[in-house]
Design an enzyme around this catalytic site. Structure first.
Site, short mmCIF file in Angstrom:
data_model
loop_
_atom_site.label_atom_id
_atom_site.label_comp_id
_atom_site.label_asym_id
_atom_site.label_seq_id
_atom_site.Cartn_x
_atom_site.Cartn_y
_atom_site.Cartn_z
CB SER A 50 -1.14 -0.12 1.43
OG SER A 50 -1.57 1.55 1.51
CG HIS A 77 -3.79 -1.40 -1.77
ND1 HIS A 77 -4.73 -2.47 -1.59
CD2 HIS A 77 -4.42 -1.14 -0.67
CE1 HIS A 77 -6.21 -2.17 -1.24
NE2 HIS A 77 -5.51 -0.78 -0.73
CG ASP A 96 -5.09 2.51 0.32
OD1 ASP A 96 -6.16 1.79 1.03
OD2 ASP A 96 -4.14 2.15 0.76
CG MET A 105 -8.46 7.24 2.58
SD MET A 105 -7.54 7.22 4.22
CE MET A 105 -6.71 5.56 4.34
CG HIS A 107 -9.21 0.05 -0.61
ND1 HIS A 107 -8.40 -0.04 0.51
CD2 HIS A 107 -10.22 0.54 -0.57
CE1 HIS A 107 -9.78 -0.12 1.90
NE2 HIS A 107 -10.70 0.34 0.93
CG MET A 162 -11.66 3.34 1.85
SD MET A 162 -10.06 3.52 3.24
CE MET A 162 -8.90 3.44 2.16
CG MET A 210 -12.19 -2.83 5.46
SD MET A 210 -10.60 -2.10 3.97
CE MET A 210 -9.86 -1.62 5.23
CG ASP A 218 -6.29 -2.94 2.54
OD1 ASP A 218 -5.81 -2.60 3.66
OD2 ASP A 218 -7.28 -2.38 2.14
C1 DX5 Z 1 -6.73 2.06 5.89
C2 DX5 Z 1 -5.97 1.12 3.90
C3 DX5 Z 1 -5.05 0.25 4.27
C4 DX5 Z 1 -3.79 0.85 4.58
C5 DX5 Z 1 -3.04 -0.06 5.20
O1 DX5 Z 1 -7.63 2.48 5.85
O2 DX5 Z 1 -7.03 0.95 3.14
O3 DX5 Z 1 -4.74 -0.16 2.43
O4 DX5 Z 1 -2.91 1.26 3.84
O5 DX5 Z 1 -1.98 -0.16 6.01
P1 DX5 Z 1 -1.06 -1.35 7.36
O6 DX5 Z 1 -0.88 -1.97 6.57
O7 DX5 Z 1 -0.43 -0.14 7.80
O8 DX5 Z 1 -2.73 -1.55 8.90
ZN ZN Z 2 -6.39 -0.23 1.83
#
Ligand code: DX5
Ligand code: ZN
Length: 215
Positions: free
Chosen positions: A7, A32, A34, A36, A65, A67, A136, A174
């Site tokens: 990620s 990956h 993320d 947000m 991903h 969010m 998750m 994840d």
């Molecule tokens: C959390 C994200 C993850 C995050 C994982 O909201 O969706 O993808 O980057 O990070 P680690 O591996 O540090 O938990």
């Molecule tokens: Zn993620």
């Protein structure tokens, strides 16, 4: 052996190209990414222009991903930015079935993410339309949180649902993934492991990826 998806939330944003090259040259399978929005989750990360830039450097699948609230508004934009797998949250998309069809119509793989509080049962009527379920194993919003142990049981329930329905859905985990829980996750049925801080906070990220790949 699972697919490993580092990620980039945990990458050094000032050296994003260097970290992208490290993933390219490593044994990782996917990137990956993320996204947000500060509404669905309390944090804001990065969006379309950053993904477009990563696409120019990345030589592997971009697993995006989302969010964000009402992710269906941006499906075409994420396709244009370079997403190969596009995952929306069950909790953020009112017309989930329509969102999945729209993602596939753009030629992307369609993913659904489930928060820790959401039951596998909720996917009973859509599982055959889902290419990837992202379970998750932390509450979404931040990297570096600790892994929720209940995830193993959820993997087993999801695996059972996938086999009962003869679906080809991949199971992605994840949040809080590390070398202690990785073998147990794979044994329970995980196909893709996302790892952020465990990879990027380690002394040698490429070696850490290689170690995860060994399980
Ligand atoms: C959390 C994200 C993850 C995050 C994982 O909201 O969706 O993808 O980057 O990070 P680690 O591996 O540090 O938990
Ligand atoms: Zn993620």
């Amino acid at each position: 052996m699972a697919l490993i998806a580092p990620s980039l939330l945990a990458a050094d944003f000032l050296n994003l190209e260097r970290d992208c090259q490290m993933v390219n040259e490593s044994e990782a399978d996917w990137f990956h990414l993320d996204v947000m929005d500060g509404l669905f989750v309390p944090n804001i990360s990065f969006g379309l222009p950053v993904i477009e830039a990563i696409k120019r450097c990345a030589t592997k699948t971009l697993d995006v991903h989302l969010m964000i609230e009402k992710p269906e508004r941006y499906i075409k934009d994420f396709k244009a930015a370079g997403a190969d797998v596009l995952t929306v949250h069950y909790e953020a998309s009112t017309h989930l079935h329509r969102s999945l069809q729209a993602i596939k119509a753009e030629g992307m793989q369609a993913g659904v993410a489930l928060n820790p509080h959401s039951s596998i049962e909720l996917l009973k009527d859509t599982i055959q339309d889902i290419d990837l379920v992202c379970l998750m194993s932390v509450n979404p919003g931040f990297g570096g949180q600790s892994f929720i142990e209940r995830t193993y049981d959820k993997i087993r329930s999801l695996k059972a649902l996938i086999s009962e329905t003869g679906s080809a859905t991949l199971i992605e985990i994840d949040g809080g993934v590390n070398s202690t829980n990785a073998p147990k996750l794979i044994e329970a049925g995980a196909d893709v492991l996302v790892a952020g801080s465990f990879v990027f906070r380690s002394e040698n990220p490429a070696n850490t990826i290689r170690d995860l790949k060994k399980f």
